[in-house]
Design a protein around this motif. Structure first.
Motif, PDB file in Angstrom:
ATOM      1  N   SER A 279       0.787  -1.072  -0.101  1.00  0.00           N
ATOM      2  CA  SER A 279      -0.068   0.090  -0.035  1.00  0.00           C
ATOM      3  C   SER A 279       0.926   1.056  -0.073  1.00  0.00           C
ATOM      4  O   SER A 279       2.057   1.259   0.621  1.00  0.00           O
ATOM      5  CB  SER A 279      -0.917   0.001   1.124  1.00  0.00           C
ATOM      6  OG  SER A 279      -1.658  -1.262   1.543  1.00  0.00           O
ATOM      7  N   THR A 280       0.260   2.263  -0.362  1.00  0.00           N
ATOM      8  CA  THR A 280       1.191   3.539  -0.761  1.00  0.00           C
ATOM      9  C   THR A 280       0.244   4.833  -0.632  1.00  0.00           C
ATOM     10  O   THR A 280      -0.925   4.636  -1.170  1.00  0.00           O
ATOM     11  CB  THR A 280       2.334   3.712  -1.749  1.00  0.00           C
ATOM     12  OG1 THR A 280       2.872   4.656  -1.520  1.00  0.00           O
ATOM     13  CG2 THR A 280       1.366   3.648  -2.989  1.00  0.00           C
ATOM     14  N   SER A 281       0.448   5.878   0.182  1.00  0.00           N
ATOM     15  CA  SER A 281      -0.356   6.979   0.068  1.00  0.00           C
ATOM     16  C   SER A 281       0.398   8.139  -0.109  1.00  0.00           C
ATOM     17  O   SER A 281       1.572   8.142  -0.243  1.00  0.00           O
ATOM     18  CB  SER A 281      -0.867   7.117   1.461  1.00  0.00           C
ATOM     19  OG  SER A 281       0.254   7.499   2.318  1.00  0.00           O
ATOM     20  N   ALA A 282      -0.282   9.207  -0.557  1.00  0.00           N
ATOM     21  CA  ALA A 282       0.516  10.354  -1.225  1.00  0.00           C
ATOM     22  C   ALA A 282      -0.340  11.695  -1.230  1.00  0.00           C
ATOM     23  O   ALA A 282      -1.629  11.561  -1.502  1.00  0.00           O
ATOM     24  CB  ALA A 282       1.205  10.136  -2.425  1.00  0.00           C
ATOM     25  N   ILE A 283       0.165  12.607  -1.026  1.00  0.00           N
ATOM     26  CA  ILE A 283      -0.561  14.047  -1.681  1.00  0.00           C
ATOM     27  C   ILE A 283       0.184  14.310  -3.179  1.00  0.00           C
ATOM     28  O   ILE A 283       0.964  14.100  -3.415  1.00  0.00           O
ATOM     29  CB  ILE A 283      -0.380  15.343  -0.796  1.00  0.00           C
ATOM     30  CG1 ILE A 283       1.390  15.512  -0.524  1.00  0.00           C
ATOM     31  CG2 ILE A 283      -0.929  14.931   0.537  1.00  0.00           C
ATOM     32  CD1 ILE A 283       1.523  16.944   0.090  1.00  0.00           C
ATOM     33  N   VAL A 284      -0.971  14.837  -3.948  1.00  0.00           N
ATOM     34  CA  VAL A 284      -0.620  15.085  -5.140  1.00  0.00           C
ATOM     35  C   VAL A 284      -0.792  16.668  -5.539  1.00  0.00           C
ATOM     36  O   VAL A 284      -1.791  17.280  -5.258  1.00  0.00           O
ATOM     37  CB  VAL A 284      -1.538  14.601  -6.177  1.00  0.00           C
ATOM     38  CG1 VAL A 284      -1.273  14.988  -7.713  1.00  0.00           C
ATOM     39  CG2 VAL A 284      -1.567  12.795  -6.320  1.00  0.00           C
ATOM     40  N   VAL A 285       0.503  17.234  -6.075  1.00  0.00           N
ATOM     41  CA  VAL A 285       0.714  18.524  -6.054  1.00  0.00           C
ATOM     42  C   VAL A 285       0.608  18.968  -7.451  1.00  0.00           C
ATOM     43  O   VAL A 285       1.472  18.528  -8.323  1.00  0.00           O
ATOM     44  CB  VAL A 285       1.894  19.217  -5.268  1.00  0.00           C
ATOM     45  CG1 VAL A 285       1.946  20.584  -5.669  1.00  0.00           C
ATOM     46  CG2 VAL A 285       2.026  18.790  -3.913  1.00  0.00           C
ATOM     47  N   HIS A 286      -0.293  19.954  -8.003  1.00  0.00           N
ATOM     48  CA  HIS A 286      -0.215  19.954  -9.632  1.00  0.00           C
ATOM     49  C   HIS A 286       0.421  21.282  -9.948  1.00  0.00           C
ATOM     50  O   HIS A 286       0.559  21.471 -11.092  1.00  0.00           O
ATOM     51  CB  HIS A 286      -1.815  20.449  -9.930  1.00  0.00           C
ATOM     52  CG  HIS A 286      -2.329  21.590  -9.027  1.00  0.00           C
ATOM     53  ND1 HIS A 286      -2.387  22.836  -9.504  1.00  0.00           N
ATOM     54  CD2 HIS A 286      -3.137  21.760  -8.070  1.00  0.00           C
ATOM     55  CE1 HIS A 286      -2.662  23.795  -8.962  1.00  0.00           C
ATOM     56  NE2 HIS A 286      -3.473  22.959  -7.883  1.00  0.00           N
ATOM     57  N   LYS A 291       8.733  19.736  -8.252  1.00  0.00           N
ATOM     58  CA  LYS A 291       9.418  18.592  -8.465  1.00  0.00           C
ATOM     59  C   LYS A 291      10.053  17.948  -7.159  1.00  0.00           C
ATOM     60  O   LYS A 291      10.118  18.724  -5.988  1.00  0.00           O
ATOM     61  CB  LYS A 291      10.358  18.726  -9.415  1.00  0.00           C
ATOM     62  CG  LYS A 291      10.036  19.116 -10.778  1.00  0.00           C
ATOM     63  CD  LYS A 291       9.144  17.986 -11.519  1.00  0.00           C
ATOM     64  CE  LYS A 291       8.463  18.353 -12.759  1.00  0.00           C
ATOM     65  NZ  LYS A 291       7.464  17.564 -13.380  1.00  0.00           N
ATOM     66  N   TYR A 292      10.668  16.743  -7.111  1.00  0.00           N
ATOM     67  CA  TYR A 292      11.203  16.356  -5.971  1.00  0.00           C
ATOM     68  C   TYR A 292      12.552  17.124  -5.510  1.00  0.00           C
ATOM     69  O   TYR A 292      13.192  17.481  -6.577  1.00  0.00           O
ATOM     70  CB  TYR A 292      11.636  14.852  -6.008  1.00  0.00           C
ATOM     71  CG  TYR A 292      10.517  13.797  -6.384  1.00  0.00           C
ATOM     72  CD1 TYR A 292       9.230  13.923  -5.711  1.00  0.00           C
ATOM     73  CD2 TYR A 292      10.692  12.811  -7.273  1.00  0.00           C
ATOM     74  CE1 TYR A 292       8.045  13.142  -5.834  1.00  0.00           C
ATOM     75  CE2 TYR A 292       9.554  11.831  -7.515  1.00  0.00           C
ATOM     76  CZ  TYR A 292       8.220  12.060  -6.798  1.00  0.00           C
ATOM     77  OH  TYR A 292       7.172  11.218  -7.217  1.00  0.00           O
ATOM     78  N   PHE A 293      12.588  17.309  -4.232  1.00  0.00           N
ATOM     79  CA  PHE A 293      13.892  17.987  -3.888  1.00  0.00           C
ATOM     80  C   PHE A 293      14.230  17.384  -2.341  1.00  0.00           C
ATOM     81  O   PHE A 293      13.332  16.985  -1.865  1.00  0.00           O
ATOM     82  CB  PHE A 293      13.743  19.558  -3.737  1.00  0.00           C
ATOM     83  CG  PHE A 293      12.528  19.967  -2.835  1.00  0.00           C
ATOM     84  CD1 PHE A 293      12.775  20.445  -1.481  1.00  0.00           C
ATOM     85  CD2 PHE A 293      11.189  19.867  -3.425  1.00  0.00           C
ATOM     86  CE1 PHE A 293      11.569  20.691  -0.748  1.00  0.00           C
ATOM     87  CE2 PHE A 293      10.130  20.415  -2.606  1.00  0.00           C
ATOM     88  CZ  PHE A 293      10.496  20.855  -1.393  1.00  0.00           C
TER      89      PHE A 293
END
Length: 295
Positions: A279-286, A291-293
């Motif tokens: 299982s995995t969860s996340a917030i999604v930023v539009h 980007k990842y940092f």
């Protein structure tokens, strides 16, 4: 410092609904999800097919001969035997930034539900980024027609942007099947099945993130090549708690509060880990600059 949100983001994105939804199982076909598996992560990271001294063409032929048939067989087994039970809960909430905080509002009442407090880069030469920067500030002036479609009470309380969140799982049955293999000393079969199920959960997260981008009408610039897609070849980012930009696992409590993932059999441990493991969860930023940092 001028917030990224005010300098780059012209408008927010209109979601198709507010609040949470459980995805119907008919939308979660194993064959479709399997197309989003990162085979490099599966073959090398999970299954241990190493390149070693082989040339790249030799290595690719090696994978084609051994790893690809194993993968295809597992997909067919999962479809036929039913030990993968994909499920998704996701949704959209009105939000606004306040310095390092992201305020999440109740769509119906407009009340502030909680705040994510995100760390900010502090190192010399860094851009001093914080995830909250990617959202419009509280009470910011409208940039388009947001006021006409935002929940009125949330708008009046300062909400100015949209946060998406998701949780995906492959269910408990595959963990039980894998554990039975382990207990019967079939260790290699256990490792292959475990690795496959973990990467299928990641594939489902990738697949549903794409669906969210489609619903927010930002998927038109998605990379057409899967490898480019895995390298963030799309607008925005999917951030999971425990990773550099949002390291506090305890913030999983807020996602649990929003998504009510117990309905699809996902639980949060005392250490804020998701169970079942697949299982995995996340917030999604539009935001286009999200980007990842690292901190």
């Amino acid at each position: 410092m001028t917030p990224i949100s005010s300098s780059l983001l012209s408008t927010t994105r209109r979601p198709p609904f507010w609040g949470r939804r459980v995805v119907d199982s008919s939308e979660l076909e194993i064959g479709v999800i399997s197309r989003y598996v990162n085979k490099n992560a599966l073959f090398r990271g999970q299954w241990g097919f190493r390149k070693g001294e082989m040339s790249q063409p030799e290595y690719e032929a090696y994978l084609e001969r051994l790893a690809e048939p194993m993968f295809e067989d597992m997909v067919l087994q999962a479809m036929g035997e039913g030990w993968l039970e994909p499920a998704v809960v996701y949704g959209y909430w009105p939000v606004a930034s306040d310095k390092n905080d992201l305020i999440v509002f109740d769509p119906a009442s407009g009340a502030e539900r909680f705040r994510f407090n995100f760390p900010r880069q502090m190192g010399a030469g860094s851009r001093h980024l914080c995830i909250a920067d990617f959202f419009r500030p509280r009470y910011a002036d409208p940039t388009g027609q947001e006021q006409t479609w935002f929940p009125q009470a949330a708008w009046e309380n300062g909400a100015r942007d949209v946060l998406a969140a998701q949780v995906v799982t492959m269910g408990r049955k595959v963990s039980e099947v894998a554990q039975a293999l382990f207990q019967s000393d079939a260790y290699q079969d256990y490792l292959y099945l475990h690795g496959f199920s973990v990467e299928m959960a990641e594939a489902l997260a990738e697949y549903w993130h794409k669906r969210i981008r489609q619903q927010l009408d930002i998927a038109q610039d998605d990379a057409t090549n899967l490898q480019e897609l895995f390298r963030q070849g799309y607008q925005g980012s999917r951030y999971s708690f425990g990773y550099p930009a949002c390291p506090r696992l305890e913030d999983q409590r807020y996602l649990q509060d929003l998504l009510q993932w117990q309905e699809i059999g996902v639980e949060l441990s005392e250490e804020y880990q998701l169970h079942p493991e697949q299982s995995t969860s996340a917030i999604v930023v539009h935001h286009p600059a999200a980007k990842y940092f690292n901190l």
